[in-house]
Each structure stands twice: as structure tokens, then as C-alpha cells.
Write a protein that holds these residues in place. Structure first.
Motif, PDB file in Angstrom:
ATOM      1  N   LYS A 167      -3.790   7.929   2.544  1.00 54.91           N
ATOM      2  CA  LYS A 167      -3.595   7.417   1.185  1.00 54.91           C
ATOM      3  C   LYS A 167      -3.204   8.512   0.215  1.00 54.91           C
ATOM      4  CE  LYS A 167      -8.302   7.920  -0.664  1.00 54.91           C
ATOM      5  NZ  LYS A 167      -9.414   7.254  -1.372  1.00 54.91           N
TER       6      LYS A 167
ATOM      7  N   ILE B 109      -4.534  -1.202  -5.126  1.00 56.29           N
ATOM      8  CA  ILE B 109      -3.880  -0.561  -3.980  1.00 56.29           C
ATOM      9  C   ILE B 109      -2.546  -1.229  -3.677  1.00 56.29           C
ATOM     10  CG2 ILE B 109      -4.065  -0.173  -1.483  1.00 56.29           C
ATOM     11  CD1 ILE B 109      -7.144  -0.140  -1.907  1.00 56.29           C
TER      12      ILE B 109
ATOM     13  N   THR C  21      -3.301   3.416  -6.445  1.00 54.45           N
ATOM     14  CA  THR C  21      -3.500   4.092  -5.169  1.00 54.45           C
ATOM     15  C   THR C  21      -2.535   3.522  -4.134  1.00 54.45           C
ATOM     16  OG1 THR C  21      -5.822   4.578  -5.626  1.00 54.45           O
ATOM     17  CG2 THR C  21      -5.171   4.485  -3.309  1.00 54.45           C
TER      18      THR C  21
ATOM     19  N   VAL D 199      -1.711   3.231  -0.092  1.00 47.86           N
ATOM     20  CA  VAL D 199      -2.288   3.351   1.251  1.00 47.86           C
ATOM     21  C   VAL D 199      -1.188   3.104   2.282  1.00 47.86           C
ATOM     22  CG1 VAL D 199      -3.914   2.361   2.916  1.00 47.86           C
ATOM     23  CG2 VAL D 199      -4.621   2.720   0.532  1.00 47.86           C
TER      24      VAL D 199
END
Length: 451
Positions: free
Chosen positions: A232, A241, A293, A295
Motif C-alpha cells: 500500500k 481506499i 490510501t 492498496v
């Protein structure tokens, strides 16, 4: 940067030069930090795309079948590429290797007695995800019947999706179909977790009431290890995410074939895995912390039951996954021509429309899946996340209805269009920017509308 001070001055009066020196030091520290943070952007190049996909689809990887040395080599290679990109580990992990066990369950023995009368073993089948069980109390069971006029297949599927301890009395009118289903169940199954609390026993019986039971089932359970590869880039919003995924497994070597029997899986799905690796390098090299974020995951076992995505989906809160880009078979030109890609399940969220908007004015175009009868939305790892409400869609370019190499030994790197593949990865990077920055948020998928 090299700093050269005047070498003719051997001594400096610190007290008289204090402020200028401190100002100079401050300037150079600031300059150094600025230079460090402004990393050189990563360029997605055809040479690098070719290197990665060629490695993943090489004979040395043995077709990347689960439980083989080849898939272990592929996993190590992907981990090395994630390390080069500088990805972080997922929360609670100490490596990129997301290991987990799946369990092979095979029926070993079973016996049953209803109302004090033994049931012939041929008239009994059991479905459970445990080492076995012993039922002796009717009050603990959900007793159901499939009558002569009922649809056996519909009832069977409904019961399989249910929970609890189920005893199902099947009218003898369904004996032929019962025997077919028993043949399927006797082959055993694989599961990602053992479950001693839920099981189903079906018996051929015309009983209308059960007053006593004695049922014993024993299974042979074998644990085997699998691994996703995950990493990540932490964003300012840890609980939002954007996920990029592709499966890195394939179907290995098929014995008994004439000629080439190694299935390299270059397009399926070394191409998608290459995209995930290149996107990881691209977004990590910016040097700027993303808003959301990001991933990255290379799933295992997509070809063998989707166990990798199922395990992965249980490690994160699906409500925190804003979008999933599942990249599947992008190594060949699409039906609509060069610089185009299609998106499965286009109507199930606004994900596809946002991608279209993001590349508007560029040479690239995204459009809805042109093969709706193929049910491709449900045939890759995105479906696991979509069933949890995630706007999870596959992006592909291959003309699946006419592709001569799909699941064939001929699916090799020599059949791929590297320029097209490189442009597709660049287009995905461009299309994802709005979702990563927080400027775009796709609507959620309605799980109740999925099968």
C-alpha cells in the motif's frame, strides 16, 4: 548538490558570522528537503511492461498453478517489484506475503438413523466444512422436506446458502437427481475457513416427521497454504481506499496433451498483474502523499475458486474501499479498436462513467462490457468485493468471444500487443487520479441485485 566554501579562509569567527551561517544552513536544509521530496516521476514504458510480463509468463514460472513451485516464484518476483516501488506493508503485516490456509474436505464416513431405523448409505449425503459431527438431538436441527412436487435444484441451492444444522428429507421421486448431486458432493470441496456450526445432511425418505436421530459424519481435512501479494501507499485518509488488483495464478501444466502442455497465462492474467506492478511504481514515485490510501494486490487462486480475493476481502473493512480496479486480460486490442477498454458491470455503479469522464479529451476510451451474455462481471475477483457493496469492476480489452488463446497453451507473450498494453496501463493511471485525490467517488454497488 555539492557545496564549496571559500578555501582561502582557514578560520571563521563564529560569533560574528553566527546569523549568516545559520541562515545558510537553514537554506541548504530546506533545499535538500525540497529536492528529496520532489522525486522523479515514474514513466510507464513499453520496455518495462515487456520485462515484467515476460518474467511472469515465462516457462520458469510453470504456468503459476496454485500449490506449485512456479506460483511461489511468481509471488517472490511480485514481492521484489513491490519492494522496488517502496510500498508499505498492510496494517498488521510484516511482509508483502499475505499467507492463509485453505482446507480440502473429503467425505470419509457417514451413517444415519431416523426414528430408530437405519438409513442406507446410498440414500444419504452430507455437506459440511468441518472434521465431522454427531447429531443425536432433533431439537437442535432444522428439519426440512423436499416434496415430490418441489423443485429439487431450487431447494438444494437455497438450503446450501442457509445456516445452521439442517436435516433435509428428500422425497424418493427425486432419487435420480439426488444421486447426481451426491456424486458432486463426494468429490469434496475447498474452503477458506472451517465451520463446525453449519452443516446439511440430506436423506432419501418419505417420512413426514422425525422424532429421533442419530447421525454421524466424519471428513478428511487437509490444510494447504496460499498467498496473496499485497502492499500500500498510505494516504491522508486511512479509511478511504482505492484498490488495484489482478490475479497472478494460472492453470499450470496439463498432462496427457500432445505438444506444448504448459499454460503460460501471459494475457490471463500476467498482463493484469503487470499493470498492478507498474501502477504501484507510478503512484509511489510521485513523492507526494495521496489523499486516499492506495492498496495493491496480486490475488492467488482466481482460477481455482477465488480463494485469494475471498480471504483478502475479510482482512479489510469493505465499507472503506472506495473503488476497486480489477485488471483482467489487457494484453490484446479491444473490439472497439486501439486505445479502448471495456468495464464489466458498468450499470451497477458510477465507476465506469467516472472513468469515461476522467479520460475525456485523451486518445483513450472506456466503454461498457460488450459481452453481457458471458457474465464476465461474476467471473473474476471483483465479484467478491462487489457482493460486499464495493464499486468493484474488471477492466479488460480482450475480445473474449473470439480469442483463440484463452485458457490455451498458446497464451504466450508473443501473442500480446505491448504498445496497446502499455497505453492501457497509462490510461488506468490517468483515470484513477480523481478517485485517489478524493475528487471522484463512485456510487456503491447494491449487493441485493447480485447473484
Amino acid at each position: 548538490m555539492k557545496i564549496i566554501l571559500n578555501s582561502h579562509h582557514k578560520q571563521i569567527d563564529y560569533y560574528t558570522m553566527k546569523k549568516p551561517i545559520l541562515s545558510l544552513i537553514t537554506f541548504f536544509i530546506a533545499s535538500s528537503l525540497s529536492i528529496t521530496s520532489c522525486q522523479t516521476p515514474y514513466e510507464i514504458t513499453q520496455d518495462e511492461v515487456t520485462r515484467v510480463v515476460t518474467t511472469l509468463a515465462s516457462d520458469d514460472m510453470g504456468g503459476r498453478m496454485i500449490f506449485t513451485p512456479g506460483i511461489e516464484k511468481a509471488s517472490q518476483f511480485i514481492q521484489e517489484e513491490f519492494k522496488k516501488a517502496g510500498l508499505e506493508y498492510l496494517e498488521g503485516m510484516t511482509s508483502y506475503d499475505q499467507q492463509f490456509d485453505i482446507y480440502s474436505i473429503a467425505p470419509e464416513s457417514m451413517s444415519a438413523s431416523l426414528n430408530g431405523k437405519a438409513v442406507d448409505a446410498a440414500d444419504m449425503m452430507a455437506m459440511s466444512n468441518s472434521e465431522g459431527f454427531d447429531w443425536t438431538n432433533v431439537a437442535d436441527l432444522n428439519v426440512r422436506t423436499i416434496g415430490a412436487d418441489d423443485n429439487f435444484q431450487t431447494a438444494y441451492n437455497e438450503i446450501r446458502r442457509g445456516t445452521g444444522k439442517n436435516l433435509v428429507l428428500v422425497n424418493s421421486a427425486h432419487k435420480d437427481l439426488f444421486e447426481r448431486y451426491k456424486g458432486f458432493s463426494s468429490r469434496g470441496s475447498r474452503v477458506v475457513a472451517l465451520d463446525p456450526d453449519n452443516a446439511t445432511v440430506m436423506v432419501i425418505s418419505n417420512l413426514t416427521a422425525v422424532t429421533s436421530v442419530d447421525i454421524e459424519v466424519q471428513n478428511a481435512v487437509t490444510a494447504q497454504s496460499l498467498s496473496n501479494v499485497t502492499g500500500k501507499i498510505s494516504g491522508n485518509r486511512a479509511n478511504e481506499i482505492v484498490l488495484f488488483g489482478a490475479h497472478y495464478d494460472h492453470i499450470g501444466v496439463r498432462e496427457g496433451m500432445e505438444g506444448d502442455n504448459l499454460f503460460n497465462g501471459a494475457n490471463d492474467d500476467a498482463s493484469g498483474t503487470t499493470a498492478v506492478i507498474e501502477l504501484a511504481k507510478y503512484f509511489a514515485a510521485s513523492g507526494k502523499k495521496p489523499e486516499r490510501t492506495i492498496v495493491f494486490v496480486a490475488f492467488t487462486a482466481e482460477e481455482s475458486g477465488g480463494y485469494g480475493s475471498r480471504h483478502f476481502s475479510e482482512q479489510l473493512n469493505p465499507d472503506e474501499i472506495v473503488a476497486m480496479f480489477n485488471i483482467e486480460m489487457i494484453g490484446k486490442g479491444a473490439k472497439e479498436g486501439p486505445n479502448t477498454a471495456w468495464i464489466t458491470g458498468f450499470e451497477k455503479s458510477s465507476f465506469g462513467k467516472l472513468l469515461q469522464d476522467a479520460v475525456e479529451g485523451t486518445e483513450y476510451t472506456f466503454y461498457p462490457d460488450p459481452y453481457p451474455t458471458q457474465n464476465l462481471f461474476y467471473r473474476s475477483d471483483n465479484a467478491t468485493l462487489a457482493r460486499l457493496g464495493v464499486p468493484a469492476h474488471s477492466i479488460s480489452t480482450t475480445q473474449i468471444d473470439i480469442d483463440e488463446d484463452y485458457h490455451k497453451a498458446t497464451d504466450e507473450v508473443s501473442t500480446l500487443d505491448m504498445a496497446h498494453m502499455t497505453n492501457t496501463i497509462k490510461a488506468i493511471a490517468k483515470a484513477a487520479e480523481g478517485m485517489i485525490s478524493g475528487a471522484q467517488t463512485p456510487t456503491r454497488v447494491d449487493p441485493s441485485g447480485l447473484r
